[in-house]
Enzyme design. Structure first.
Site, short mmCIF file in Angstrom:
data_model
loop_
_atom_site.label_atom_id
_atom_site.label_comp_id
_atom_site.label_asym_id
_atom_site.label_seq_id
_atom_site.Cartn_x
_atom_site.Cartn_y
_atom_site.Cartn_z
N TYR A 143 58.76 46.12 69.45
CA TYR A 143 57.90 45.41 68.77
C TYR A 143 58.35 43.78 68.72
CZ TYR A 143 55.90 44.15 64.11
OH TYR A 143 55.25 43.47 63.02
N ARG A 184 56.77 52.38 55.77
CA ARG A 184 57.52 51.46 55.21
C ARG A 184 58.29 51.38 53.93
NH1 ARG A 184 53.34 46.69 57.63
NH2 ARG A 184 51.67 48.34 57.42
P1 NAD Z 1 48.54 47.93 60.29
O1 NAD Z 1 49.01 48.76 61.10
O2 NAD Z 1 47.97 48.51 58.93
O3 NAD Z 1 47.24 46.97 61.07
C1 NAD Z 1 47.43 46.77 62.45
C2 NAD Z 1 45.83 47.35 63.07
O4 NAD Z 1 45.92 47.00 64.46
C3 NAD Z 1 45.30 48.40 62.59
O5 NAD Z 1 44.21 48.60 62.23
C4 NAD Z 1 45.48 49.37 63.83
O6 NAD Z 1 44.63 50.15 64.19
C5 NAD Z 1 45.08 47.98 65.06
N1 NAD Z 1 45.64 48.17 66.23
C6 NAD Z 1 46.64 48.64 66.71
N2 NAD Z 1 47.12 48.82 67.97
C7 NAD Z 1 45.69 48.39 68.46
C8 NAD Z 1 45.21 48.18 69.83
N3 NAD Z 1 45.97 48.27 70.99
N4 NAD Z 1 44.00 47.67 69.94
C9 NAD Z 1 43.11 47.36 68.95
N5 NAD Z 1 43.52 47.59 67.52
C10 NAD Z 1 44.84 47.97 67.38
O7 NAD Z 1 49.61 46.76 60.04
P2 NAD Z 1 49.46 45.28 59.09
O8 NAD Z 1 50.72 45.56 58.23
O9 NAD Z 1 48.07 44.92 58.76
O10 NAD Z 1 49.91 44.19 60.07
C11 NAD Z 1 48.91 43.34 60.82
C12 NAD Z 1 49.60 42.55 61.57
O11 NAD Z 1 50.51 41.50 61.04
C13 NAD Z 1 50.39 43.10 62.93
O12 NAD Z 1 50.28 42.20 63.98
C14 NAD Z 1 51.73 43.07 62.50
O13 NAD Z 1 52.62 43.06 63.23
C15 NAD Z 1 51.63 41.72 61.60
N6 NAD Z 1 52.91 41.84 60.56
C16 NAD Z 1 52.59 42.43 59.43
C17 NAD Z 1 53.63 42.46 58.65
C18 NAD Z 1 53.59 43.16 57.19
O14 NAD Z 1 54.36 43.24 56.55
N7 NAD Z 1 52.54 43.83 56.88
C19 NAD Z 1 54.78 41.57 58.58
C20 NAD Z 1 55.16 41.30 59.90
C21 NAD Z 1 53.81 41.01 60.76
N1 UDP Z 2 63.98 51.75 54.33
C1 UDP Z 2 64.54 52.52 53.24
N2 UDP Z 2 64.13 53.78 53.07
C2 UDP Z 2 62.83 54.01 53.45
C3 UDP Z 2 62.13 53.29 54.36
C4 UDP Z 2 62.92 51.88 54.75
O1 UDP Z 2 65.87 52.24 52.70
O2 UDP Z 2 62.25 55.08 52.94
C5 UDP Z 2 64.62 50.46 54.43
C6 UDP Z 2 64.61 50.27 56.15
O3 UDP Z 2 65.97 50.84 56.71
C7 UDP Z 2 64.83 48.49 56.07
C8 UDP Z 2 64.27 48.23 54.69
O4 UDP Z 2 64.01 49.27 54.00
O5 UDP Z 2 66.21 48.00 55.79
C9 UDP Z 2 62.61 47.81 55.09
O6 UDP Z 2 62.11 48.72 56.06
P1 UDP Z 2 60.49 48.48 56.44
O7 UDP Z 2 60.43 49.73 57.50
O8 UDP Z 2 59.58 48.56 55.41
O9 UDP Z 2 60.38 47.17 57.18
P2 UDP Z 2 61.35 46.44 58.23
O10 UDP Z 2 62.58 47.14 58.55
O11 UDP Z 2 60.47 46.20 59.52
O12 UDP Z 2 61.63 45.02 57.42
#
Ligand code: NAD
Ligand code: UDP
Length: 307
Positions: A143, A184
């Site tokens: 990732y 998450r």
């Molecule tokens: P999510 O998993 O809900 O959404 C991702 C979407 O992409 C899904 O609908 C999935 O089906 C689609 N997808 C995955 N692989 C694909 C592929 N190969 N072709 C077409 N579609 C595909 O996640 P999200 O939280 O909505 O995140 C959206 C974007 O934002 C992602 O790129 C993620 O990396 C980025 N992002 C999110 C967060 C967050 O906290 N939510 C933080 C940092 C970055």
């Molecule tokens: N985490 C946790 N318990 C859970 C899921 C996640 O303590 O059931 C912790 C995880 O180890 C991380 C933080 O929460 O330190 C945020 O995790 P998340 O997967 O939401 O996002 P990311 O690690 O990608 O920021």
């Protein structure tokens, strides 16, 4: 405008589809439904300005659009680690296909990058100038490095082919339409509390994250996409910083019930601290989050109660 959103059926993508349709745009939502759901966008299907395309961004695609938001990529650690090779392909080939299309049709293209490009940061809070500390061979690398390579591609297409790019580095975001079982922390803790199960704390729970409510983030997306002459990267997130123990206690006090805490091993390369420096977003976009964690958690809990 006509706007393509890859990953449009996911958590963030579905909110973005809704927002852009409400503003009078035509929206094409492209998704392979790996972590997205039709029910996230079912209410939009009747809208004549909304189109849904089942497609994988690792295969090329062609649309006549003015703007492209590239969100396709699983975001939850268990989901992106489930098929790590596919995760890297999605980030890298998805970026190449979006950029190639943007170059051909002259569209502006936005990349949903991540705070994970900073890895386990040695600088706190993280400004955009920090180059990061990522383990390239660890379990999060598919990732983190996939997203870093996507940023590289965005800047090389910009320098070499003058593609009009926007990069947002998104910090942890939460809210309605997160999958209840996506692993998450916010969804895990709320679902566990609602079911009366113990909340699972990974490590000793002193690691920190900063949580942004989805509506605030989407506002930041739209401002960045439409800002003149700002490629980014721009950090978008809520600077409020909390330990996982603090988050767990907050959620327990809101949901009530009899849940306790269970401690599990900290997953490999889990960053110990994370907080965005949003000076650039404040000054260049006039953007800052409005929804405090307490208010956002109340809204998220209301949503998860119905799941
Ligand atoms: P999510 O998993 O809900 O959404 C991702 C979407 O992409 C899904 O609908 C999935 O089906 C689609 N997808 C995955 N692989 C694909 C592929 N190969 N072709 C077409 N579609 C595909 O996640 P999200 O939280 O909505 O995140 C959206 C974007 O934002 C992602 O790129 C993620 O990396 C980025 N992002 C999110 C967060 C967050 O906290 N939510 C933080 C940092 C970055
Ligand atoms: N985490 C946790 N318990 C859970 C899921 C996640 O303590 O059931 C912790 C995880 O180890 C991380 C933080 O929460 O330190 C945020 O995790 P998340 O997967 O939401 O996002 P990311 O690690 O990608 O920021």
């Amino acid at each position: 405008m006509r706007i393509l959103i890859t990953g449009g059926a996911g958590f963030l993508g579905s909110h973005l589809c809704e927002r852009l349709l409400n503003e009078g745009n035509e929206v094409i939502c492209l998704d392979n439904f790996y972590t997205g759901r039709k029910q996230n966008i079912a209410h939009l299907l009747e809208n004549p300005y909304f189109e849904l395309v089942r497609h994988d961004v690792t295969d090329p695609f062609k649309f006549e659009v003015d703007q492209i938001y590239n969100l396709a990529c699983p975001a939850s650690p268990p989901h992106y680690q489930h098929n790590p090779i596919k995760t890297t392909k999605t980030s890298v080939m998805g970026a190449i296909h979006c950029l190639g299309l943007a170059k051909r049709i002259g569209a502006r293209v936005f990349q949903a990058s991540t705070s994970e490009v900073y890895g386990d940061p040695e600088i706190h809070p993280q400004p955009e100038s920090y180059k990061g500390s990522v383990n390239p061979i660890g379990i999060r690398a598919c990732y983190d490095e996939g997203k870093r390579c996507a940023e590289t591609l965005f800047f090389d297409y910009h320098r070499q082919n003058r593609v009009d790019i926007r990069i947002a580095r998104i910090f942890n975001t939460y809210g309605p339409r997160m999958l209840p079982d996506d692993g998450r922390v916010v969804s895990n803790f709320i679902m566990q509390a609602l079911r009366g199960e113990d909340l699972t704390i990974y490590g000793d729970g002193t690691q920190t994250r900063s949580f942004c409510y989805v509506d605030d983030l989407i506002e930041g997306f739209v401002r960045l996409m439409n800002a003149p002459d700002l490629t980014g990267p721009v950090n978008l997130g809520n600077p409020g910083e909390f330990t996982m123990l603090e988050l767990a206690k907050k959620i327990l006090s809101k949901v009530g019930g009899s849940s306790g805490l269970t401690f599990r091993d900290l997953p490999g390369d889990d960053p110990l601290q994370r907080q965005p420096d949003i000076t650039l977003a404040r000054t260049a976009l006039g953007w800052e989050p409005k929804v405090a964690l307490d208010e956002g958690l109340d809204r998220a809990i209301e949503y998860f109660r119905k799941c």
